[in-house]
Design a protein around this motif. Structure first.
Motif, PDB file in Angstrom:
ATOM      1  N   ALA A   7       0.869  -1.351   0.049  1.00 25.27           N
ATOM      2  CA  ALA A   7      -0.084   0.089  -0.193  1.00 25.27           C
ATOM      3  C   ALA A   7       0.914   1.237  -0.053  1.00 25.27           C
ATOM      4  N   PRO A   8       0.461   2.188  -0.594  1.00 26.36           N
ATOM      5  CA  PRO A   8       1.311   3.494  -0.771  1.00 26.36           C
ATOM      6  C   PRO A   8       1.601   4.187   0.559  1.00 26.36           C
ATOM      7  N   TYR A   9       0.660   4.230   1.138  1.00 25.97           N
ATOM      8  CA  TYR A   9       0.750   4.832   2.639  1.00 25.97           C
ATOM      9  C   TYR A   9       1.785   4.023   3.813  1.00 25.97           C
ATOM     10  N   VAL A  10       2.142   2.713   3.380  1.00 29.57           N
ATOM     11  CA  VAL A  10       3.107   2.225   4.379  1.00 29.57           C
ATOM     12  C   VAL A  10       4.534   2.141   3.784  1.00 29.57           C
ATOM     13  N   LEU A  11       5.250   2.657   4.825  1.00 34.59           N
ATOM     14  CA  LEU A  11       6.629   2.996   4.786  1.00 34.59           C
ATOM     15  C   LEU A  11       7.318   1.874   4.204  1.00 34.59           C
ATOM     16  N   TRP A  12       8.117   2.003   3.031  1.00 32.85           N
ATOM     17  CA  TRP A  12       9.110   0.939   2.659  1.00 32.85           C
ATOM     18  C   TRP A  12      10.320   0.717   3.581  1.00 32.85           C
ATOM     19  N   SER A  13      10.564   1.566   4.304  1.00 31.22           N
ATOM     20  CA  SER A  13      11.685   1.491   5.459  1.00 31.22           C
ATOM     21  C   SER A  13      11.352   0.679   6.787  1.00 31.22           C
ATOM     22  N   PHE A  14       9.993   0.265   6.729  1.00 31.84           N
ATOM     23  CA  PHE A  14       9.674  -0.674   7.924  1.00 31.84           C
ATOM     24  C   PHE A  14      11.033  -1.752   7.897  1.00 31.84           C
ATOM     25  N   TYR A  15      11.516  -1.972   9.048  1.00 30.90           N
ATOM     26  CA  TYR A  15      12.691  -2.940   9.269  1.00 30.90           C
ATOM     27  C   TYR A  15      12.379  -3.957  10.384  1.00 30.90           C
ATOM     28  N   ASP A  16      13.218  -4.875  10.144  1.00 31.05           N
ATOM     29  CA  ASP A  16      13.316  -5.926  11.337  1.00 31.05           C
ATOM     30  C   ASP A  16      14.286  -5.723  12.234  1.00 31.05           C
ATOM     31  N   LYS A  17      14.088  -5.424  13.429  1.00 25.66           N
ATOM     32  CA  LYS A  17      15.048  -4.965  14.400  1.00 25.66           C
ATOM     33  C   LYS A  17      16.207  -6.362  14.581  1.00 25.66           C
ATOM     34  N   ILE A  18      15.953  -7.398  14.496  1.00 26.75           N
ATOM     35  CA  ILE A  18      16.693  -8.588  14.486  1.00 26.75           C
ATOM     36  C   ILE A  18      17.511  -8.941  13.285  1.00 26.75           C
ATOM     37  N   ASN A  19      17.415  -8.337  12.099  1.00 23.51           N
ATOM     38  CA  ASN A  19      17.924  -8.398  10.918  1.00 23.51           C
ATOM     39  C   ASN A  19      19.169  -7.532  10.904  1.00 23.51           C
ATOM     40  N   VAL A  20      20.491  -8.201  10.952  1.00 21.12           N
ATOM     41  CA  VAL A  20      21.745  -7.226  11.078  1.00 21.12           C
ATOM     42  C   VAL A  20      21.891  -6.434   9.909  1.00 21.12           C
ATOM     43  N   GLN A  21      21.526  -6.816   8.695  1.00 21.06           N
ATOM     44  CA  GLN A  21      21.333  -6.015   7.604  1.00 21.06           C
ATOM     45  C   GLN A  21      20.515  -4.645   7.685  1.00 21.06           C
ATOM     46  N   HIS A  22      19.258  -4.903   8.305  1.00 22.90           N
ATOM     47  CA  HIS A  22      18.533  -3.721   8.291  1.00 22.90           C
ATOM     48  C   HIS A  22      18.882  -2.623   9.229  1.00 22.90           C
ATOM     49  N   ARG A  23      19.704  -3.234  10.455  1.00 27.34           N
ATOM     50  CA  ARG A  23      20.246  -2.461  11.351  1.00 27.34           C
ATOM     51  C   ARG A  23      21.449  -1.603  10.871  1.00 27.34           C
ATOM     52  N   TYR A  24      22.186  -2.318  10.070  1.00 30.76           N
ATOM     53  CA  TYR A  24      23.389  -1.556   9.586  1.00 30.76           C
ATOM     54  C   TYR A  24      22.845  -0.395   8.574  1.00 30.76           C
ATOM     55  N   ILE A  25      21.886  -0.755   7.781  1.00 27.69           N
ATOM     56  CA  ILE A  25      21.130   0.266   6.787  1.00 27.69           C
ATOM     57  C   ILE A  25      20.682   1.478   7.494  1.00 27.69           C
ATOM     58  N   LEU A  26      20.088   1.116   8.860  1.00 27.13           N
ATOM     59  CA  LEU A  26      19.594   2.516   9.910  1.00 27.13           C
ATOM     60  C   LEU A  26      20.746   3.131  10.310  1.00 27.13           C
ATOM     61  N   SER A  27      22.033   2.452  10.455  1.00 30.32           N
ATOM     62  CA  SER A  27      23.376   2.935  11.053  1.00 30.32           C
ATOM     63  C   SER A  27      23.707   3.935   9.675  1.00 30.32           C
ATOM     64  N   LEU A  28      23.685   3.216   8.780  1.00 38.32           N
ATOM     65  CA  LEU A  28      24.119   4.199   7.612  1.00 38.32           C
ATOM     66  C   LEU A  28      23.350   5.497   7.372  1.00 38.32           C
ATOM     67  N   CYS A  29      22.116   5.238   7.662  1.00 35.26           N
ATOM     68  CA  CYS A  29      21.341   6.370   7.145  1.00 35.26           C
ATOM     69  C   CYS A  29      21.802   7.431   8.290  1.00 35.26           C
ATOM     70  N   ILE A  30      21.867   7.367   9.517  1.00 35.54           N
ATOM     71  CA  ILE A  30      22.408   8.257  10.589  1.00 35.54           C
ATOM     72  C   ILE A  30      23.786   8.718  10.261  1.00 35.54           C
ATOM     73  N   GLN A  31      24.557   7.884   9.661  1.00 37.90           N
ATOM     74  CA  GLN A  31      26.008   8.188   9.353  1.00 37.90           C
ATOM     75  C   GLN A  31      25.888   9.357   8.197  1.00 37.90           C
ATOM     76  N   TYR A  32      24.986   9.242   7.242  1.00 41.93           N
ATOM     77  CA  TYR A  32      24.820  10.102   6.040  1.00 41.93           C
ATOM     78  C   TYR A  32      23.909  11.223   6.453  1.00 41.93           C
ATOM     79  N   GLY A  33      23.292  11.343   7.607  1.00 47.25           N
ATOM     80  CA  GLY A  33      22.691  12.524   7.963  1.00 47.25           C
ATOM     81  C   GLY A  33      21.155  12.473   8.170  1.00 47.25           C
TER      82      GLY A  33
END
Length: 96
Positions: A7-33
């Motif tokens: 659905a267009p109103y659902v964020l594509w950025s929803f993540y699984d906090k257990i998934n190591v790759q998802h957590r790293y992506i969130l870390s990279l987002c913070i590092q990028y600004g």
């Protein structure tokens, strides 16, 4: 009818906090600004809205190499997203 579209109103950025790759992506987002302060904890967290726009290809700073929700990506697709974010982060900080 098999409707596999998100659905267009659902964020594509929803993540699984257990998934190591998802957590790293969130870390990279913070590092990028792409970050903001959490309303409750006051901690700096990834800006899921900015990540969502980038994943959809509508962000002003470019687009993801894989255009689908994080939850729908396999290991290889997540690796491509990580590589793109690492490259963006490196480029941003090398120009600083």
């Amino acid at each position: 009818m098999n409707n596999t579209k998100t659905a267009p109103y659902v964020l594509w950025s929803f993540y699984d906090k257990i998934n190591v790759q998802h957590r790293y992506i969130l870390s990279l987002c913070i590092q990028y600004g792409w970050s903001k302060l959490h309303k409750v904890t006051g901690q700096e967290v990834a800006d899921l809205g900015a990540l969502d726009k980038w994943l959809r290809g509508t962000h002003k700073s470019g687009q993801s190499p894989i255009k689908k929700p994080l939850q729908d990506m396999d290991h290889k697709e997540l690796s491509k997203v990580i590589s793109a974010l690492e490259s963006m982060t490196l480029k941003k900080h090398s120009n600083a």
